[in-house]
Design an enzyme around this catalytic site. Sequence first.
Site, PDB file in Angstrom:
ATOM      1  N   ASP A  42       0.859  -1.182   0.000  1.00  0.00           N
ATOM      2  CA  ASP A  42       0.000   0.000   0.000  1.00  0.00           C
ATOM      3  C   ASP A  42       0.895   1.232   0.000  1.00  0.00           C
ATOM      4  OD1 ASP A  42      -1.736   2.090   0.553  1.00  0.00           O
ATOM      5  OD2 ASP A  42      -2.901   0.969   2.043  1.00  0.00           O
ATOM      6  N   HIS A  43       0.856   1.979  -1.092  1.00  0.00           N
ATOM      7  CA  HIS A  43       1.783   3.105  -1.235  1.00  0.00           C
ATOM      8  C   HIS A  43       1.424   4.285  -0.332  1.00  0.00           C
ATOM      9  CE1 HIS A  43       5.199   4.920  -2.923  1.00  0.00           C
ATOM     10  NE2 HIS A  43       5.036   4.602  -4.188  1.00  0.00           N
ATOM     11  N   ARG A  44       0.254   4.237   0.320  1.00  0.00           N
ATOM     12  CA  ARG A  44      -0.059   5.266   1.311  1.00  0.00           C
ATOM     13  C   ARG A  44       0.808   5.093   2.558  1.00  0.00           C
ATOM     14  NH1 ARG A  44      -6.308   4.173   2.173  1.00  0.00           N
ATOM     15  NH2 ARG A  44      -5.370   2.094   2.388  1.00  0.00           N
TER      16      ARG A  44
END
Length: 494
Positions: A465-467
């Site tokens: 998850d790039h968040r």
Amino acid sequence: MAQLRQFKLPDVGEGLTEGEILSWLVAVGDTVTVNQPLCEVETAKAAVELPSPFAGTVTELLFDAGTTVDVGAPIITIDVGGPADAAPAADEPAAAGTGTGLIGETNANGRTAVLVGYGPRSTEAKRRPRRGQPVEAAAARATAPQVLPEADYGSGGDRPPLLATAPDATVKPVRHGGLEAARAAEAAAARRPAEPATRTPSATAGRGALRPLAKPPVRKYAKDLGIDLTTVTGTGEGGVITRADVDAALAAPAAPEAAPTAAGDTRIPIKGVRKHTAAAMVASAFTAPHVTEFLTVDVTRTMKLRERLAARPELAGVKVSPLLFVAKALLLAAKRHPMVNSSWDEAAQEIVVHGAVNLGIAAATPRGLIVPNVKDAGRLSLAELAGALTELTETARAGRTPPADMTGGTITITNVGVFGVDTGTPILNPGESAILAFGAVRAMPWVHKGKVVPRQVTTLALSFDHRIVDGELGSRFLADVGALLHDPGTALTF
């Protein structure tokens, strides 16, 4: 007076909205005790048995086997028996053996009622105190069947009665001795269909509906193929439907009104695990921004270590698989990079970094893909981890994974290599920030010490998850997993 209680389908998993009744374990007229299994229900995650919270006589099964029921809907009616005045007071515990004792107690069969949404309870099950009523109401109650409010199993607050009886409604007679008992028996006999002299391919279930006779494996086989067993004629002993009968029904031409949209098409209802998986994957794919990175690794040393460790006595009786070493490498790398073992809390606008690694293992089962997890896997030794992975996968394939093992996962491994696949771009398990795909281990030409020689090679793919996980963190984590698999001795530096 007849005391009728209805048991509603509980939430046996976090956020469950519906469940399919796979089979009834009781029939109309059966006497049941507290904690006796009533039916087997398939939820979105697993198949579980629902124990009875009441003791009494089954008067009605409100749904047939194979029906999908919403949580909170009544599924069975039980006559708890005895006059209303004989019921224990609100502050008086029920006598032992009456079937209304401790909620969560273990019965003679060793079964304990543990339901998510109800929860085990160590206190006596008690009736709520009655509200004051006029004398006329009390007199009317003496000549009418008593309808009890639902027992409080942790929900709290007042609830309306489970069953409302209109003044002119037909009610069931009292189930006790004398003339009334005889009339009750006659009424029950009149409601039951006449039993044939020889057994037919169907048996009475639910609201008098005819249920085909077939063993559970055959039922599941037919369900997976989309075959309605009510349309199949059994050729087994006593009219039992066999697997061959299901195959014959599948091969038989469909009736015109049930013909598929195109030749050879088969329609399979979307429900159970498949329905849950589809919804979860769509939610994950369109909520968390996925990034996937790949790493090809020479794992020859790990494969040689596997052969040596498999012969050690402390690992006797457990499966020493390549997946075991991937899991151990991931756990060590997660300890060095704890942010990978985290989740995104949208409501609180916070990132939750988990203290324990609940390691999920994606398992392909007859019911579909599920992801049970090993709780706090980082604290386990290699032998303990091997045993936990073996037990987890065997239980999952048998369809007996408990709901508790399906929740709380923090990071996942999907072993696509067992299918001969090199790697893939896995979708995150909802609520997690990373998932590692482990590809097939193959003998491939590889440059080793300046020469091209055959080596054991695999490809890893990490989706994150790039968040939460940026490119640098994801790359370092994947590189550490790869380094541990390339040279297991590197673990000494972690």
